[in-house]
Design a protein around this motif. Structure first.
Motif, mmCIF file in Angstrom:
data_model
loop_
_atom_site.group_PDB
_atom_site.id
_atom_site.type_symbol
_atom_site.label_atom_id
_atom_site.label_comp_id
_atom_site.label_asym_id
_atom_site.label_seq_id
_atom_site.Cartn_x
_atom_site.Cartn_y
_atom_site.Cartn_z
ATOM 1 N N VAL A 241 0.868 -1.156 0.087
ATOM 2 C CA VAL A 241 0.059 0.152 -0.019
ATOM 3 C C VAL A 241 0.722 1.250 0.014
ATOM 4 O O VAL A 241 0.554 2.118 -0.837
ATOM 5 N N ASP A 242 1.913 1.376 0.749
ATOM 6 C CA ASP A 242 2.773 2.518 0.847
ATOM 7 C C ASP A 242 3.447 2.688 -0.221
ATOM 8 O O ASP A 242 3.983 3.806 -0.784
ATOM 9 N N CYS A 243 4.110 1.643 -0.946
ATOM 10 C CA CYS A 243 4.838 1.643 -2.183
ATOM 11 C C CYS A 243 4.141 1.561 -3.376
ATOM 12 O O CYS A 243 4.591 1.257 -4.542
ATOM 13 N N GLY A 244 2.871 1.480 -3.277
ATOM 14 C CA GLY A 244 2.138 1.255 -4.564
ATOM 15 C C GLY A 244 2.170 2.189 -5.475
ATOM 16 O O GLY A 244 1.895 2.106 -6.684
ATOM 17 N N ARG A 325 12.085 18.022 -10.397
ATOM 18 C CA ARG A 325 12.353 16.633 -9.479
ATOM 19 C C ARG A 325 12.093 16.952 -8.001
ATOM 20 O O ARG A 325 11.405 16.066 -7.584
ATOM 21 N N GLN A 326 12.633 18.031 -7.407
ATOM 22 C CA GLN A 326 12.211 18.549 -5.905
ATOM 23 C C GLN A 326 10.733 18.465 -5.843
ATOM 24 O O GLN A 326 10.177 17.973 -4.730
ATOM 25 N N ARG A 331 5.735 16.234 -3.723
ATOM 26 C CA ARG A 331 3.929 15.770 -3.872
ATOM 27 C C ARG A 331 4.049 14.323 -3.805
ATOM 28 O O ARG A 331 2.920 13.995 -3.152
ATOM 29 N N LEU A 332 5.078 13.559 -4.180
ATOM 30 C CA LEU A 332 4.889 11.917 -3.709
ATOM 31 C C LEU A 332 4.788 11.805 -2.260
ATOM 32 O O LEU A 332 4.149 10.955 -1.781
ATOM 33 N N LYS A 333 5.754 12.514 -1.604
ATOM 34 C CA LYS A 333 5.753 12.428 -0.207
ATOM 35 C C LYS A 333 4.348 12.598 0.499
ATOM 36 O O LYS A 333 3.786 12.085 1.421
ATOM 37 N N VAL A 334 3.796 13.970 -0.077
ATOM 38 C CA VAL A 334 2.210 14.233 0.653
ATOM 39 C C VAL A 334 1.096 13.135 0.236
ATOM 40 O O VAL A 334 0.372 12.797 1.139
ATOM 41 N N GLU A 335 1.361 12.722 -1.026
ATOM 42 C CA GLU A 335 0.409 11.762 -1.430
ATOM 43 C C GLU A 335 0.652 10.421 -0.537
ATOM 44 O O GLU A 335 -0.512 9.667 -0.176
ATOM 45 N N ALA A 336 1.833 9.920 -0.231
ATOM 46 C CA ALA A 336 2.118 8.986 0.581
ATOM 47 C C ALA A 336 1.530 8.936 2.041
ATOM 48 O O ALA A 336 0.972 8.021 2.631
ATOM 49 N N GLU A 337 1.525 10.281 2.582
ATOM 50 C CA GLU A 337 1.068 10.673 4.052
ATOM 51 C C GLU A 337 -0.477 10.532 3.867
ATOM 52 O O GLU A 337 -0.997 9.863 4.572
ATOM 53 N N LYS A 338 -1.111 11.022 2.842
ATOM 54 C CA LYS A 338 -2.443 10.800 2.780
ATOM 55 C C LYS A 338 -3.139 9.390 2.788
ATOM 56 O O LYS A 338 -3.861 8.973 3.426
ATOM 57 N N LYS A 339 -2.147 8.673 2.015
ATOM 58 C CA LYS A 339 -2.457 7.110 1.986
ATOM 59 C C LYS A 339 -2.524 6.460 3.473
ATOM 60 O O LYS A 339 -3.391 5.681 3.875
ATOM 61 N N LYS A 340 -1.519 6.856 4.112
ATOM 62 C CA LYS A 340 -1.216 6.205 5.429
ATOM 63 C C LYS A 340 -2.608 6.722 6.437
ATOM 64 O O LYS A 340 -2.868 5.961 7.010
ATOM 65 N N THR A 341 -2.708 8.208 6.229
ATOM 66 C CA THR A 341 -3.855 8.435 6.939
ATOM 67 C C THR A 341 -5.155 7.977 6.910
ATOM 68 O O THR A 341 -5.819 7.469 7.790
ATOM 69 N N LYS A 342 -5.491 7.552 5.459
ATOM 70 C CA LYS A 342 -6.737 6.954 5.157
ATOM 71 C C LYS A 342 -6.855 5.518 5.266
ATOM 72 O O LYS A 342 -7.743 5.070 6.120
ATOM 73 N N LYS A 343 -5.492 4.884 5.441
ATOM 74 C CA LYS A 343 -5.319 3.465 5.943
ATOM 75 C C LYS A 343 -5.564 3.484 7.673
ATOM 76 O O LYS A 343 -6.567 2.367 8.029
ATOM 77 N N LYS A 344 -5.030 4.291 8.210
ATOM 78 C CA LYS A 344 -5.464 4.369 9.664
ATOM 79 C C LYS A 344 -6.991 4.595 9.998
ATOM 80 O O LYS A 344 -7.462 3.825 10.967
ATOM 81 N N LYS A 345 -7.339 5.476 9.314
ATOM 82 C CA LYS A 345 -8.840 5.649 9.411
ATOM 83 C C LYS A 345 -9.699 4.322 9.296
ATOM 84 O O LYS A 345 -10.656 4.135 9.834
#
Length: 349
Positions: A241-244, A325-326, A331-345
């Motif tokens: 999920v985190d690396c998808g 690139r930066q 943006r990828l880091k923000v997307e990954a954090e959102k995924k983790k937050t949704k998973k916890k919910k």
């Protein structure tokens, strides 16, 4: 978001060890037999040997060892497997090694038995495995089992003390046993430990560890290994999920921020990253990937242009690429954090 769960199938890791006495020596054997394959492990507590065989190889070996047999392979697999679930008296077991002078050389476990009037022969061609396999199948589970048995013993001691207090409460209320022979002394851990150290059962366990280690705690070994496999599957699913986002190196599908999608393309198409951003190996950070700059024009085809009036200095294309690139990293880091937050919910729900 619904998560897919990987299907579970019997594994040699979760199979229980069985004690076998072959050629006058003690061995531990574990196996998993399916309709089209099997896995077998044998250990003498010093080395470990493994074999995995598929249906085609099983048919070839079966014809060589039992040329007159006409039963379907699946039946043979089940029959052979039953003789490794426990050591049967009607089966003849024998072990030989490719190099008798080398205890760690490859092993052949032979089996001969009779089914009705038919003599069934089989040979398990086991190869010496690595120390890692020995650790995964035996050493590490035994250490975990020791810790779990100690925890359970502590829980039982606590329960016994509570029971003694409960019995004392009954006695204080003038309760009496109708059958005096059922009365027991108050549990004392020091007395219990001293009695166990001098017991004959303790001496037997020490003199024959292979036979005693798994005879009465098979269920604990299975529970330990099943729990380990479950935790491993959960970690793999979490990593998926985190690396998808990087499921296909070099491309992002329907997951790029709108500001990074080139004009004229749609979110339903796959946008290929620049070569400088394509992961060269798993886990390599973006900042360490080599940067290659493509030529701005083709020298062989571009016409010679007249000098143009002076213009304001432009940002070098290399700096522009680095900035993009930066921005992509952030943006990828923000997307990954959102995924983790949704998973916890989802987990809390």
């Amino acid at each position: 978001m619904a998560q897919t769960t990987k299907s579970w199938r019997p594994s040699l890791l979760t199979a229980a060890w069985r004690s076998f006495e072959i050629n006058g020596e003690q061995f531990l054997v574990k196996s998993v037999f399916l309709d089209t394959s099997y896995d077998v492990a044998v250990t003498d507590l010093v080395n470990i040997w493994l074999e995995h065989i598929e249906l085609d190889e099983f048919k070839t070996r079966s014809k060589a060892l039992n040329p007159t047999a006409d039963a379907p392979p699946s039946r043979f697999v089940r029959q052979i497997g039953s003789y490794l679930e426990e050591q049967k008296t009607d089966g003849q077991y024998a072990i030989s090694q490719s190099d008798e002078m080398d205890p760690s050389s490859d092993m052949v476990l032979g089996l001969v038995t009779k089914i009705s009037r038919f003599t069934l022969k089989w040979e398990f061609h086991l190869q010496a495995a690595s120390k890692l396999e020995m650790s995964q199948h035996l050493i590490s589970p035994l250490i975990t089992m020791s810790g779990e048995l100690a925890r359970r013993q502590s829980e039982l001691q606590t329960l016994l003390k509570k029971k003694d207090k409960e019995i004392a409460e009954y006695k204080n209320s003038n309760a009496h046993l109708s059958r005096r022979h059922l009365e027991t002394a108050v549990f004392d851990i020091k007395t219990f430990t001293s009695e166990m150290r001098v017991s004959e059962a303790f001496k037997k366990v020490v003199s024959s560890p292979a036979a005693a280690s798994f005879s009465s705690v098979q269920n604990i070994y299975e529970q330990v290994m099943e729990q380990r496999c479950k935790q491993e599957r959960e970690r793999e699913e979490e990593e998926d999920v985190d690396c998808g986002l990087f499921g296909d190196p070099g491309s992002l599908t329907q997951q790029l921020p709108p500001s990074l999608i080139p004009p004229g393309s749609t979110g339903s198409h796959t946008y290929h990253l620049p070569q400088s951003l394509v992961p060269q190996s798993a886990g390599e950070p973006l900042a360490k990937r080599p940067y290659t700059r493509s030529p701005a024009v083709s020298p062989s085809r571009s016409p010679v242009k007249k000098p143009s009036p002076a213009k304001a200095p432009e940002v070098p294309s290399q700096d522009v690429e680095l900035a993009r690139r930066q921005e992509l990293q952030e943006r990828l880091k923000v997307e990954a954090e959102k995924k983790k937050t949704k998973k916890k919910k989802i987990t809390k729900l």
